[in-house]
Design a protein around this motif. Structure first.
Motif, short mmCIF file in Angstrom:
data_model
loop_
_atom_site.label_atom_id
_atom_site.label_comp_id
_atom_site.label_asym_id
_atom_site.label_seq_id
_atom_site.Cartn_x
_atom_site.Cartn_y
_atom_site.Cartn_z
N MET A 152 0.76 -1.31 -0.11
CA MET A 152 -0.08 -0.02 0.02
C MET A 152 0.95 1.23 0.00
O MET A 152 0.92 1.68 1.10
N PRO A 153 1.43 1.61 -0.96
CA PRO A 153 2.19 2.95 -1.33
C PRO A 153 1.51 3.97 -0.92
O PRO A 153 0.38 4.53 -1.08
N THR A 154 1.90 4.90 0.07
CA THR A 154 1.65 6.20 0.48
C THR A 154 2.05 7.04 -0.55
O THR A 154 3.43 7.28 -0.74
N VAL A 155 1.20 7.98 -0.99
CA VAL A 155 1.80 8.87 -2.28
C VAL A 155 1.70 10.26 -1.71
O VAL A 155 2.21 11.22 -2.30
N LEU A 156 0.88 10.56 -0.59
CA LEU A 156 0.72 11.92 -0.12
C LEU A 156 0.31 11.78 1.22
O LEU A 156 -0.83 11.01 1.49
N VAL A 205 -1.58 14.91 4.03
CA VAL A 205 -1.91 16.22 4.06
C VAL A 205 -2.62 16.22 5.37
O VAL A 205 -3.59 15.58 5.60
N GLY A 206 -2.06 16.97 6.31
CA GLY A 206 -2.38 16.84 7.79
C GLY A 206 -2.56 15.44 8.22
O GLY A 206 -1.84 14.47 8.21
N SER A 207 -4.06 15.09 8.74
CA SER A 207 -4.05 13.82 9.26
C SER A 207 -4.51 12.78 8.03
O SER A 207 -4.61 11.58 8.36
N PHE A 208 -4.57 13.31 6.90
CA PHE A 208 -5.21 12.11 5.89
C PHE A 208 -3.76 11.78 5.24
O PHE A 208 -2.77 12.30 4.91
N ARG A 209 -4.24 10.23 5.08
CA ARG A 209 -3.16 9.47 4.10
C ARG A 209 -3.72 9.18 2.86
O ARG A 209 -4.81 8.71 2.72
#
Length: 78
Positions: A1-5, A7-11
């Protein structure tokens, strides 16, 4: 599950097995999750987010759409 961004608490991420579907992004925070199609940007499904959060997430997806599509294409077609 690559994390690509983040922003704040959002993955923002996708699953390695998602390549057979049209481009999309999953977004999570705590135990909440949403899936947005990227072309065009639209909500596919949501679990736990309230309407205001979905609106905010959609704005973030639109704002970062090119970056998200680039990550998708690199991972699945690159």
């Amino acid at each position: 599950m690559p994390t690509v961004l983040r922003v704040g608490s959002f993955r923002f991420y996708f699953y390695a097995g998602d390549g057979g579907e049209p481009s999309h992004i999953h977004v999570e925070r705590e135990d909440k999750e949403a899936k947005f199609w990227l072309d065009p940007v639209r909500l596919a499904r949501s679990r736990g987010f309230i309407r205001k959060e979905i609106s905010r997430i959609r704005r973030l997806v639109v704002e970062h759409r090119e970056e998200l599509l680039e990550s998708w294409n690199e991972f699945f077609h690159g």
